[in-house]
Structure formats: structure tokens, C-alpha cells
Enzyme design. Structure first.
Site: not given
Ligand code: NCD
Ligand code: ZN
Length: 349
Positions: A14, A16-18, A98, A135, A218, A246, A262
Site C-alpha cells: 500500500h 502513495h507515489l503521487r 481500491k 479504505h 488516516l 501507506d 493526512a
Molecule cells: C493518504 C494520502 O495522503 O493519499 N493519507 C493518509 O493519511 N493515509 C490517503 C489514505 O490512504 O487514506
Molecule cells: Zn493510503
């Protein structure tokens, strides 16, 4: 005495690479240690079609090169076309889909409000063996933020799994003893990812002695008993629990704000932190399962053939406080304790 631990190269289930300058700045932090990662689709706008996932995968690969494999996901919306999902999976473009309840977290406005409207997609996924990553938080304003995960299990997840028992589901970034117990009660087809930061912090870390925006994510960290349940699950050797960091970068100005975003950014020092946690729990022999074996088992993929070696150090490991990106500085998660495990230099891929 130097102690070393050699594992199959780990994966992050899991991440996030943006995109754009942020992607370019932070992707190397993951690719340095991890062979594969499940890539979250919550871009602006979100990744909703197979074609968009393919383009995003190309943009990631352009940054990381061939030594890292991005496993793509589609963002489930009420207008997702089941045929597109199945075709993208068959073509090897996506690994999972997702589910974000609408409004649950960063960039989740296009998520699902009415679960009956995604029934056709879920049925097609169950049939094709495509896992659903969830989620797991309800967004009902009447539900306290600290209760949203537990309520999601009762109101959404359990009914969904009963309605589609063949669907393979991952509860992402679990934060509660309730989620641990729910996963443990499931005979099969249910797994859970646990983040690095939820193994380290409880809600006091966010709120006591001044508000700490870099600990806000989150689902929000819960009380200490829940953190302990997560550490027990992660270090138990139970194959239903595996690492999903995450790691979610936001520039410092977006975090240190009157309405801060978050997300904790842990990609840089995750392996050191995890080794420290498993060492403290006297469970170093189970780190390999958590970071390198249980995830591939759930996703029915091979364990990586390359390896990664961790080495115990006499002095605390140094890591950068921030990663400078073209989209601004990103603060690296500070676990609040010294780290005595480092990843030995890896051959350039
Ligand atoms: C994540 C994000 O910034 O994209 N933020 C987080 O707090 N985990 C979104 C997510 O996975 O809930
Ligand atoms: Zn996430």
C-alpha cells in the site's frame, strides 16, 4: 558484534507515489529497498480506467527504472465499468481495485456512496479473482473519527463479504484491535495491511505536548491498546497480516497548516523502523514473513528472488529529516526512538 539479517527483497502492499515532481522526488525512496508496491490511485483526478493506470505505470517506471515493479490499482467509482476492470487485469495492467468510501480521506471525493451501485463490479472482480483493497472507514458525520474503522467492519465490510463471499479483500492500514480480530476470524479470502507508523504511534503522539502534524494520518492512530494489538498481529507470523506502509507524502506546507493533510511519509526509514520493532518484540525471525512472504502469498505472486540485508549497528542509524522534492520538502517520519538497524547498500539495479 555485528548481527545481520538477510531477507527476500521486501514489497510494500500500500503506497502513495503521487505524480509529477513529487513522484520524481519520492519514488526512489521506495525503489531503493522494495521490489514491488501496490500503487494507490488517489491522484487528482483519480486513476479510474485501465488506460489511465497504464499511463501512470509508465510515468512511475520512467522515474524508478526496471528494478522496481509498480502494481497498479483502479479507483472504484459508482460508474466504474466492470468490463474495463476485467480487461485491465487480464492485460496485466492492474493488480487490484481500491474502494474509498466517498470523503473518507485525501482525494476520495469520487469514492463510493451507494454500495449497491458497485455490485456489478464486485461480482465481476470475484469471478475474475481480482482483489479489492478497502479504505475501511465510514464517513457518516455522526460516527466519531476514532470509531470509524470498527463501524466500517459492521456496517460495510461484513455485509459486503457476505454478499460476495468469493471476493478477495484486503483491509488496508488497519488501526484497531477490532480489525485484527475480524481478520483473524475470517477463514480465507481476507488479508490486512499494517503500516509502519501505526506500529509506532498511538493518538497521544499526535496530541500530547502540542499538535504534531507529521503524525496525523488516516485512519488516525488509536489508543495504545490498539497499537499493541497491531504489533502482536504483525509479529505473530500469521500470514493474513503483511506490510503496507501507506507512505503518503505531502509537502511540509500542506502538513504544517491550519487544515493539515493526512499522511505519514515512511518510505525512507521503514525497513530500519520495522527491524527495530521486530527486534524489540523478539520476533526478528518473523520480519521476513511480514515484509516479503505474506503479501505475495495473498496476491498469488512469487516471492522476490533478490535479497536485502539488514545489519545491526553500534551507533544510531542516520537518515535525512526531509526529502527535497520539486514539489517542496517532505518530512520523513520520526519514530521517536533511535534506530539500530540499517539496510546494507544494495547493488544498483
Ligand atoms: C493518504 C494520502 O495522503 O493519499 N493519507 C493518509 O493519511 N493515509 C490517503 C489514505 O490512504 O487514506
Ligand atoms: Zn493510503
Amino acid at each position: 558484534m555485528i548481527q545481520t539479517l538477510t531477507l527476500p527483497r521486501p514489497d510494500d502492499w500500500h503506497l502513495h507515489l503521487r505524480d509529477g515532481a513529487m513522484l520524481a522526488g519520492i519514488a526512489p525512496e521506495t525503489a531503493r529497498h522494495f521490489a514491488r508496491a501496490i500503487i494507490m490511485p488517489n491522484l487528482v483526478p483519480p486513476v479510474v480506467t485501465g488506460a489511465q493506470a497504464q499511463d501512470y505505470r509508465d510515468r512511475i517506471r520512467a522515474v524508478t527504472g526496471q528494478g522496481f515493479t509498480p502494481l497498479m490499482t483502479l479507483y472504484l467509482t459508482e460508474t466504474t465499468d466492470p468490463a474495463d476492470v476485467v480487461a485491465a487485469h487480464r492485460a496485466g495492467i492492474i493488480t487490484a481495485v481500491k474502494l474509498y468510501p466517498a470523503g473518507a480521506t485525501t482525494n476520495s471525493a469520487s469514492g463510493v456512496r451507494d454500495f449497491d451501485r458497485v455490485r456489478g463490479v464486485l461480482d465481476a472482480m470475484a469471478e475474475a479473482g481480482i482483489p479489492l483493497c478497502t479504505h475501511g472507514e465510514v464517513t457518516d458525520p455522526d460516527v466519531d473519527i476514532f470509531d470509524r474503522e470498527a463501524v466500517f467492519i459492521d456496517r460495510v465490510l461484513d455485509p459486503l463479504r457476505r454478499a460476495t463471499p468469493q471476493l478477495r479483500v484486503v483491509m488496508e492500514h488497519i488501526t484497531t484491535a477490532d480489525a485484527v480480530a475480524y481478520v483473524q476470524s475470517a477463514p480465507e479470502g481476507l488479508g490486512a495491511t499494517i503500516t509502519t507508523h501505526h506500529l509506532v504511534i498511538n493518538r497521544n503522539h499526535i496530541l500530547v505536548g502540542g499538535i504534531k502534524p507529521h503524525y496525523y494520518c488516516l485512519p488516525v492512530a488509536k489508543r495504545e491498546t490498539h497499537r499493541q494489538a497491531l504489533v502482536s498481529a504483525a509479529t505473530s507470523g500469521d500470514a493474513r497480516f503483511f506490510l503496507g506502509t501507506d507512505s503518503a507524502p505531502h509537502s511540509d506546507d500542506a502538513k504544517e497548516s491550519a487544515c493539515g493533510c493526512a499522511g505519514c511519509f515512511t518510505a525512507t526509514n521503514t525497513m530500519s523502523i520495522l527491524a527495530q520493532i521486530f527486534d524489540t518484540a523478539d520476533a526478528l525471525d518473523r520480519l521476513e514473513g511480514f515484509v516479503a512472504r505474506h503479501g505475495p502469498g495473498f496476491y498469488q505472486l512469487p516471492v522476490n528472488s533478490e535479497s536485502l540485508t539488514l545489519e545491526k549497528t553500534a551507533d544510531p542509524v542516520a537518515y535525512p529529516a526531509k526529502i527535497d522534492t520539486g514539489a517542496g520538502p517532505v518530512t520523513v517520519f520520526d519514530p521517536g526512538f533511535a534506530l539500530y538497524w540499517r539496510v546494507k547498500d544494495m547493488p544498483a539495479s
